[in-house]
Motif scaffolding. Structure first.
Motif, PDB file in Angstrom:
ATOM      1  N   MET A   1       1.023  -1.196   0.220  1.00 55.42           N
ATOM      2  CA  MET A   1       0.133  -0.007  -0.029  1.00 55.42           C
ATOM      3  C   MET A   1       0.766   1.443   0.014  1.00 55.42           C
ATOM      4  O   MET A   1       0.806   1.958   0.918  1.00 55.42           O
ATOM      5  N   ASP A   2       1.860   1.430  -0.966  1.00 58.25           N
ATOM      6  CA  ASP A   2       2.699   2.467  -1.057  1.00 58.25           C
ATOM      7  C   ASP A   2       3.008   2.874  -2.500  1.00 58.25           C
ATOM      8  O   ASP A   2       2.803   1.880  -3.425  1.00 58.25           O
TER       9      ASP A   2
ATOM     10  N   HIS B   1       3.212  10.696   6.084  1.00 60.46           N
ATOM     11  CA  HIS B   1       2.972   9.359   5.930  1.00 60.46           C
ATOM     12  C   HIS B   1       4.415   8.607   4.872  1.00 60.46           C
ATOM     13  O   HIS B   1       4.222   7.588   4.454  1.00 60.46           O
TER      14      HIS B   1
ATOM     15  N   MET C   1       3.088   6.273   1.892  1.00 59.16           N
ATOM     16  CA  MET C   1       1.737   5.297   2.079  1.00 59.16           C
ATOM     17  C   MET C   1       0.601   5.968   1.237  1.00 59.16           C
ATOM     18  O   MET C   1       0.299   6.993   0.882  1.00 59.16           O
ATOM     19  N   CYS C   2      -0.133   4.857   0.610  1.00 56.67           N
ATOM     20  CA  CYS C   2      -1.452   5.205  -0.370  1.00 56.67           C
ATOM     21  C   CYS C   2      -2.256   4.177   0.111  1.00 56.67           C
ATOM     22  O   CYS C   2      -2.300   3.022  -0.073  1.00 56.67           O
ATOM     23  N   SER C   3      -3.483   4.788   0.667  1.00 58.53           N
ATOM     24  CA  SER C   3      -4.401   4.021   0.975  1.00 58.53           C
ATOM     25  C   SER C   3      -5.467   3.630  -0.037  1.00 58.53           C
ATOM     26  O   SER C   3      -5.931   4.495  -0.687  1.00 58.53           O
TER      27      SER C   3
ATOM     28  N   ASP D   1      -8.400   1.452  -2.310  1.00 62.13           N
ATOM     29  CA  ASP D   1      -9.538   0.752  -2.194  1.00 62.13           C
ATOM     30  C   ASP D   1      -9.408  -0.276  -3.366  1.00 62.13           C
ATOM     31  O   ASP D   1      -9.432  -0.004  -4.382  1.00 62.13           O
TER      32      ASP D   1
ATOM     33  N   CYS E   1      -3.768   8.559  -4.997  1.00 65.91           N
ATOM     34  CA  CYS E   1      -2.840   8.525  -4.049  1.00 65.91           C
ATOM     35  C   CYS E   1      -2.142  10.055  -3.892  1.00 65.91           C
ATOM     36  O   CYS E   1      -2.358  11.016  -4.684  1.00 65.91           O
TER      37      CYS E   1
END
Length: 464
Positions: A103-104, A149, A184-186, A188, A199
């Motif tokens: 998740m990055d 982050h 970090m990249c959340s 979905d 992102c």
């Protein structure tokens, strides 16, 4: 005697001339004294003029020119006054990698800061600016920006530190550095692999609140520039844009935060070839068993087991490269529905085989009961049978069998009698059992493909 007097007079005259020449030389050296160090006089000749731009003077140190030792650069410019405006612009060099598992994302960029520090102003008539490297950066005040982050980041140092400091006479400063950051990249992944991800790379001051330092994009959305050659193997970069917000921390206060937002759409062609197409082929391969004879157990059973195991391998391979999220992804829906279709094709043959076994058992039991009945003289049965069987059968009834042919023929014809005559299962029940075991395959040839096509229409209409 006369010659000696002449020689003496000539010697005196030469001494006097020499004295005059020496006196003139001394007088001239005094007049040219302003050319030496410490003199206050100026000669109008262009040959002896000094350059008015002291930044061009040989031997002048930058620390002396900028008066670095005269100021305390541990304090921000204008300490005690309004917040220092710090403009920012970014040149994105490359978007290196995006990982769904971690998740990055990793990005390399040129980060530039613009502010004004009057303590660094200097006098210059010809030189518009001065450029320095990282050695001077350590001696003056610079904004303490960091990436929110971020998991790791570093400033490039090959072949030297990729840092530039440019100073202008009025005290304006340009500070630029080349950085690679993993942030970090959340994501979905509920629509994976038919998804679109957004992102953000967030920039913020670590120590100075908005009362001391005001971060802003120098040219608005035009402050973000990208290289036209940026491309990713799995994603299509749809948009880059900037935003500005305030971030609040309960223990320290409000901070200005800058956002670099970029939208990525995933290329689906790779997953069509590696996931969707093989899964569809396995489902279609499982339908082949509907056209194979129900008695060909060695052909139908391995075909069903092979398709089930292949679907399990595809599902395992996809999940191995994905994070363990707690929700269902779009690819999971497709693969598991395909797995159910393959599994149902195996169950369909199990049902066909089971009904066929029941039919064979009933036929065997019927034959045994008829063979026992045929060995007993029954007047009623004989009279009823005589009118419906041919002469050969009647003549040979009750006669000993020859090679098992006569008894088999009689048994089959007796099975055609109704229940009132024989008292056993007749032709109607026997025919219904035989038709049902084959109707399942017949209907499956239409029901399975039709249902799977309908599922694909619904699936691609929702996720496309």
């Amino acid at each position: 005697m006369h010659t000696d007097v002449v020689l003496v007079n000539l010697l005196v005259w030469m001494v006097g001339v020499s004295g005059q020449i020496l006196q003139q030389c001394r007088h001239r050296s005094k007049r040219e004294m302003p050319l030496t160090e410490g003199s206050s006089r100026n000669i109008g000749s262009p040959l002896f003029k000094r350059s008015p731009d002291i930044t061009k003077a040989w031997g002048t140190k930058s620390e002396q020119l900028l008066r670095i030792d005269d100021h305390d650069f541990t304090m921000r410019p204008g300490f005690g006054g309004p917040a220092v405006p710090v403009g920012v612009d970014v040149q994105v060099e490359s978007l290196d990698a995006i990982s769904e598992v971690d998740m990055d994302f990793t990005m390399t960029l040129y980060l530039r800061h613009y502010w004004k520090d009057e303590r660094l102003s200097f006098r210059s008539n010809n030189n518009l600016s001065m450029t320095f490297d990282s050695r001077l950066v350590k001696k003056i005040w610079v904004p303490d920006l960091f990436f929110v982050h971020s998991k790791k980041s570093f400033t490039h140092d090959t072949t030297t530190d990729n840092v530039m400091l440019r100073l202008y006479p009025d005290g304006k400063v340009l500070y630029s550095l080349r950085v690679t950051v993993t942030s970090m990249c959340s994501m979905d992944l509920s629509r994976f692999p038919l998804d679109t991800q957004t992102c953000s790379l967030e920039i913020e001051s670590y120590a100075y609140t908005d009362d001391d330092l005001m971060l802003y994009w120098k040219k608005g959305n035009r402050s973000l520039n990208t290289d036209e050659r940026i491309s990713l193997s799995q994603f299509l970069i749809q948009e880059f844009h900037t935003t500005t917000k305030l971030a609040f921390y309960s223990s320290t206060g409000w901070y200005n935060r800058l956002y670099i937002n970029f939208t990525l759409r995933r290329h689906v062609f790779f997953f069509l070839l590696q996931t969707y197409f093989p899964a569809t082929l396995m489902v279609m391969l499982s339908w082949v068993s509907f056209w194979i004879d129900r008695r060909a157990v060695p052909a139908r059973v391995p075909l069903g087991i092979t398709t089930v195991l292949t679907m399990s391998t595809i599902i395992t391979g996809v999940n191995a490269s994905m994070p363990r999220v707690s929700y269902i992804k779009a690819v999971d829906i497709y693969l598991w529905v395909s797995f159910v279709f393959v599994f149902l094709s195996v169950i369909e043959y199990a049902a066909v085989n089971y009904l066929s076994t029941l039919e064979e058992r009933r036929e065997k039991a019927l034959r045994e009961r008829l063979s026992c009945t045929c060995g007993i003289a029954h007047p009623g049965m004989m009279s009823a049978s005589y009118s419906e069987v041919n002469a050969n059968t009647t003549v040979n009834y009750g006669m000993p069998e020859v090679n098992g042919v006569k008894q088999q023929r009689m048994m089959v014809e007796l099975a055609m009698e109704n229940d009132q005559v024989t008292g056993h299962v007749g032709s109607n029940a026997y025919s219904n059992v035989w038709i049902d075991t084959h109707v399942i395959d017949k209907y499956s040839r239409v029901l399975f493909p039709g249902s799977y096509i309908f599922f694909n229409i619904i699936y691609w209409s929702i996720y496309s």
